[in-house]
Design an enzyme around this catalytic site. Sequence first.
Site, short mmCIF file in Angstrom:
data_model
loop_
_atom_site.label_atom_id
_atom_site.label_comp_id
_atom_site.label_asym_id
_atom_site.label_seq_id
_atom_site.Cartn_x
_atom_site.Cartn_y
_atom_site.Cartn_z
N SER A 104 88.90 40.28 79.63
CA SER A 104 88.97 40.22 78.18
C SER A 104 90.20 39.42 77.77
O SER A 104 91.01 39.04 78.61
CB SER A 104 89.07 41.63 77.60
OG SER A 104 90.36 42.13 77.87
N LYS A 105 90.30 39.22 76.47
CA LYS A 105 91.39 38.40 75.94
C LYS A 105 92.75 38.94 76.36
O LYS A 105 93.70 38.21 76.49
CB LYS A 105 91.31 38.38 74.42
CG LYS A 105 90.18 37.55 73.89
CD LYS A 105 90.11 37.70 72.39
CE LYS A 105 88.65 37.70 71.97
NZ LYS A 105 88.40 38.11 70.64
N ARG A 106 92.81 40.24 76.57
CA ARG A 106 94.11 40.85 76.88
C ARG A 106 94.63 40.43 78.25
O ARG A 106 95.78 40.59 78.56
CB ARG A 106 94.00 42.37 76.79
CG ARG A 106 94.32 42.88 75.40
CD ARG A 106 93.89 44.29 75.21
NE ARG A 106 92.46 44.35 74.95
CZ ARG A 106 91.62 45.15 75.55
NH1 ARG A 106 92.05 45.96 76.47
NH2 ARG A 106 90.35 45.15 75.25
N HIS A 107 93.75 39.89 79.09
CA HIS A 107 94.17 39.54 80.44
C HIS A 107 94.44 38.04 80.58
O HIS A 107 93.74 37.34 81.30
CB HIS A 107 93.11 39.96 81.45
CG HIS A 107 93.08 41.43 81.67
ND1 HIS A 107 92.32 42.27 80.89
CD2 HIS A 107 93.73 42.21 82.55
CE1 HIS A 107 92.50 43.51 81.30
NE2 HIS A 107 93.35 43.51 82.31
#
Length: 381
Positions: free
Chosen positions: A258-261
């Site tokens: 996801s964007k968080r990674h």
Amino acid sequence: MVLVRFAPSPTGPLHLGGLRMALYNHLFSKKNGGKWILRIEDTDKTRYVPGSVEGIQKALEWAGLNYDYGPGREGPHGPYFQSQRLDLYKGYASKLIESGHAYRCFCTPDTLATVKEKLARSGASASYDRRCLHLTEEEAARKVRAGEKHTIRFNVRASCTTALPSREPTQDLIFRSLRDAHQSLATDPILLKSDLFPTYHLASIVDDHEMGITHVLRGEEWITSLPLHQDLYAALKLPPPTFAHFPILLNPDGSKMSKRHGDIRVEDFIKRGWEPDAVLNWLLLCGYGVRTSSSQDKGNSKVSAHDQQAHHLESNTVMNLDEMVDVFDISHITQRNTILEAANLHYINKHHLMRKMKNETELKKLVEIANLKLLEKFPSR
Ligand code: GLU
């Protein structure tokens, strides 16, 4: 003819997962002598991010994934922006109302929240008490005339009893036979919102039908929507396309990508100068489902020639896009979630660069030879 579509929502930059789906659509269509469409699913105005369509187009162009039809490449199925097809969805929603498979819901957001809370407190799995289903035709018509805001909901129960008398398991090209998952569906999902924009479900099944899509290739996250989509096709008496859901990408630690990674935006890969073919090659191999020559079937005389060929594809086989089309076989996609290993990209990229340099050196040599020949013919004075 095979016709597939890559259908991103313009809610931000294109991520690796989206690029991977575009790649699969490209490979599947080209492998089968077909074509693919870029369809922009811009029906959620609240999530629209300006500039995303251009970003998606730029990323696809960089990757060499040239869609056959879509924005800027008009064809017989256009327009390719869902926001320009609103009348179509309205027409289908009306058909569903007429046949009793949908109804108008006049509940306000506040009423809906209260109803939901009450149902949850009583331990019910339903999220709506279907109160508007019981309005008479005249009552609903009066409210419409009075300009009351309303949505159109799918009448799931009507569809269960009349449209699909016996529910056959749905066949998926990757997940095979899927048993019914209706319990997990929201109660009478909304098909058309009060702003007359459709929800994803209505828009996607209408367009897949209207555009003549033969195969729907999309991410596994949509598998739970499949029963609803099948019900909608049945209620409208339309033949559904063939479905193939692709397992999602995971980070090396097993978490969902996801964007968080970190870097999963294609634009970051462009900025860092990775070779486009190397990125595609990396994405394809991580989920291709090809077993290596050391896998358990080795030495098994029953393994088909086709499988043996597939075994030669290791997780670092270097291929350009045309070669990927040659080796692609949807039946080799695994059901397992696939992990993207950054180290593999380094290896594959290096080899793509070496290939490119070799080609350039060979080209230079050819130019030199041609120049020498010219000199022999027309020696300078
Ligand atoms: N608009 C959906 C998405 O962005 C497409 C899902 C589908 O391919 O049906 O994921």
